[in-house]
Design a protein around this motif. Structure first.
Motif, PDB file in Angstrom:
ATOM      1  N   LEU A 189       0.926  -1.225  -0.115  1.00 41.70           N
ATOM      2  CA  LEU A 189       0.051  -0.062  -0.225  1.00 41.70           C
ATOM      3  C   LEU A 189       1.236   1.174   0.305  1.00 41.70           C
ATOM      4  N   SER A 190       1.890   1.157   0.431  1.00 39.95           N
ATOM      5  CA  SER A 190       2.847   2.164   1.090  1.00 39.95           C
ATOM      6  C   SER A 190       4.039   2.821  -0.062  1.00 39.95           C
ATOM      7  N   GLY A 191       3.950   1.387  -1.585  1.00 44.95           N
ATOM      8  CA  GLY A 191       4.637   1.408  -2.311  1.00 44.95           C
ATOM      9  C   GLY A 191       5.948   1.177  -2.488  1.00 44.95           C
ATOM     10  N   GLN A 192       6.519   0.302  -1.353  1.00 43.73           N
ATOM     11  CA  GLN A 192       7.601  -0.180  -1.068  1.00 43.73           C
ATOM     12  C   GLN A 192       8.233  -1.208  -1.852  1.00 43.73           C
ATOM     13  N   VAL A 193       7.106  -2.297  -2.476  1.00 44.57           N
ATOM     14  CA  VAL A 193       7.021  -3.190  -3.393  1.00 44.57           C
ATOM     15  C   VAL A 193       6.254  -3.043  -4.463  1.00 44.57           C
ATOM     16  N   ASP A 194       6.408  -4.122  -5.355  1.00 41.18           N
ATOM     17  CA  ASP A 194       5.410  -3.937  -6.097  1.00 41.18           C
ATOM     18  C   ASP A 194       4.074  -5.030  -6.605  1.00 41.18           C
ATOM     19  N   ALA A 195       4.472  -6.145  -5.906  1.00 40.48           N
ATOM     20  CA  ALA A 195       3.577  -7.227  -5.592  1.00 40.48           C
ATOM     21  C   ALA A 195       3.565  -7.878  -4.009  1.00 40.48           C
ATOM     22  N   ILE A 196       3.320  -8.800  -3.762  1.00 43.18           N
ATOM     23  CA  ILE A 196       3.398  -9.121  -2.794  1.00 43.18           C
ATOM     24  C   ILE A 196       2.491 -10.831  -3.397  1.00 43.18           C
ATOM     25  N   GLY A 197       3.113 -11.501  -2.125  1.00 44.16           N
ATOM     26  CA  GLY A 197       2.506 -13.607  -1.876  1.00 44.16           C
ATOM     27  C   GLY A 197       1.246 -13.099  -0.954  1.00 44.16           C
ATOM     28  N   CYS A 198       0.495 -13.823  -0.910  1.00 45.21           N
ATOM     29  CA  CYS A 198      -0.615 -13.656   0.334  1.00 45.21           C
ATOM     30  C   CYS A 198      -2.334 -14.428  -0.231  1.00 45.21           C
ATOM     31  N   SER A 199      -2.741 -14.607   0.768  1.00 40.63           N
ATOM     32  CA  SER A 199      -4.053 -15.613   0.774  1.00 40.63           C
ATOM     33  C   SER A 199      -5.387 -14.302  -0.099  1.00 40.63           C
ATOM     34  N   VAL A 200      -6.171 -15.002  -0.554  1.00 36.19           N
ATOM     35  CA  VAL A 200      -7.266 -14.202  -1.749  1.00 36.19           C
ATOM     36  C   VAL A 200      -8.179 -13.119   0.009  1.00 36.19           C
ATOM     37  N   THR A 201      -7.748 -13.434   0.883  1.00 39.22           N
ATOM     38  CA  THR A 201      -8.391 -12.674   1.661  1.00 39.22           C
ATOM     39  C   THR A 201      -7.744 -11.280   2.383  1.00 39.22           C
ATOM     40  N   VAL A 202      -6.307 -12.463   2.354  1.00 38.41           N
ATOM     41  CA  VAL A 202      -5.602 -10.918   2.274  1.00 38.41           C
ATOM     42  C   VAL A 202      -5.814  -9.974   1.421  1.00 38.41           C
ATOM     43  N   ALA A 203      -5.571 -10.223   0.385  1.00 37.31           N
ATOM     44  CA  ALA A 203      -6.097  -9.345  -1.095  1.00 37.31           C
ATOM     45  C   ALA A 203      -7.204  -8.457  -1.498  1.00 37.31           C
ATOM     46  N   ALA A 204      -8.268  -9.125  -0.634  1.00 37.12           N
ATOM     47  CA  ALA A 204      -9.908  -8.853  -0.512  1.00 37.12           C
ATOM     48  C   ALA A 204      -9.440  -7.914   0.582  1.00 37.12           C
ATOM     49  N   GLN A 205      -8.557  -7.674   2.061  1.00 35.46           N
ATOM     50  CA  GLN A 205      -8.239  -6.768   2.520  1.00 35.46           C
ATOM     51  C   GLN A 205      -7.591  -5.364   1.589  1.00 35.46           C
ATOM     52  N   ILE A 206      -6.789  -5.561   1.145  1.00 41.17           N
ATOM     53  CA  ILE A 206      -5.977  -4.633   0.156  1.00 41.17           C
ATOM     54  C   ILE A 206      -6.828  -3.519  -0.245  1.00 41.17           C
TER      55      ILE A 206
END
Length: 264
Positions: A183-200
């Motif tokens: 969210l802050s732009g420190q990375v271009d992407a993350i590996g995460c669960s679909v649950t975390v993706a939905a929160q983002i």
């Protein structure tokens, strides 16, 4: 040596006899048996959100609870949901304390030696989630990009396995830290669960991020006792029906904020 063998044999036979006296070992459980008692006792986790939780009334809730109720309804039975834990869920099933498990139980070869699995009804999906404007269609596209993961997590292992040389894998203490980094732009992407993706997706401007491609999927199934093949066939028919009519997808959307993954 002969005495030791006889003693081992005697103890083994005693254990087998004892196990056969436990509920659930005497004979196969059938739908007719469940109809006689008018309910099906289903074990589920209540400490694995959003699949299993306790609601404000201290009752089992979550995706698995809704699936359990849907299955029971289609079987013409009342759902009697019992809370289980990760360690005791299979023992509870094998000793007849529950009739089946809808307990976020991933299908593995080791577990398939203990229980009878239905067809998958759900999956825990790990994805690469990142900036919509950045091309990341295949692992090769990760070269030179900054990819965040929670340190020593399933997604860490998955990303490390596929990332080409030159990928900048940045490891954080937990999913929350990795999410904040995206969210802050420190990375271009993350590996995460679909649950975390939905929160983002809820926190970020619409269209800023998207799912790039799947990293890993663990299919989850209803677990029954070995020998319950006839009941498993009925459960499989109910699951297939609710995948086809979209009911399981609705529940998945409700609890995980994403479409039900394709289940093999």
């Amino acid at each position: 040596m002969m005495n030791i063998d006889r003693r081992s044999f005697t103890l083994g036979m005693a254990a087998l006899a004892a196990s056969s006296m436990l509920p659930g070992f005497a004979s196969a459980l059938t739908l007719a048996d469940l109809k006689k008692k008018g309910k099906v006792t289903i074990g589920m986790l209540v400490d694995f959100p959003p699949y299993g939780i306790l609601n404000s009334s201290n009752q089992p809730d979550g995706y698995d609870a809704d699936v359990a109720k849907l299955l029971a309804k289609d079987l013409g039975l009342k759902a009697d949901i019992m809370a289980v834990t990760g360690p005791n869920r299979i023992p509870y099933l094998l000793t007849g304390k529950v009739d089946m498990l809808v307990a976020s139980l991933a299908i593995t070869p080791e577990r398939a030696k203990q229980v009878l699995f239905s067809k998958p009804y759900s999956a825990a999906s790990i994805v690469l989630y990142g900036l919509t404007k950045t091309n990341m269609k295949t692992p090769a596209d990760l070269k030179g990009l900054r990819i965040g993961v929670a340190r020593a997590s399933t997604q860490d292992v998955a990303v490390t396995k596929i990332a080409p040389e030159g990928t900048q894998i940045r490891r954080f203490d937990d999913d929350a830290s990795a999410m904040q980094a995206l969210l802050s732009g420190q990375v271009d992407a993350i590996g995460c669960s679909v649950t975390v993706a939905a929160q983002i997706a809820k926190r970020a401007p619409a269209g800023q991020f998207e799912t790039k491609f799947p990293l890993l999927q663990q299919n989850m199934a209803v677990a029954l006792r070995p020998g319950d093949e006839a009941l498993a066939k009925t459960i499989n028919e109910v699951i297939a029906k609710n995948i086809a009519n979209g009911e399981l997808d609705k529940l998945y959307q409700k609890w995980l904020g994403a479409s039900l993954p394709k289940l093999d």
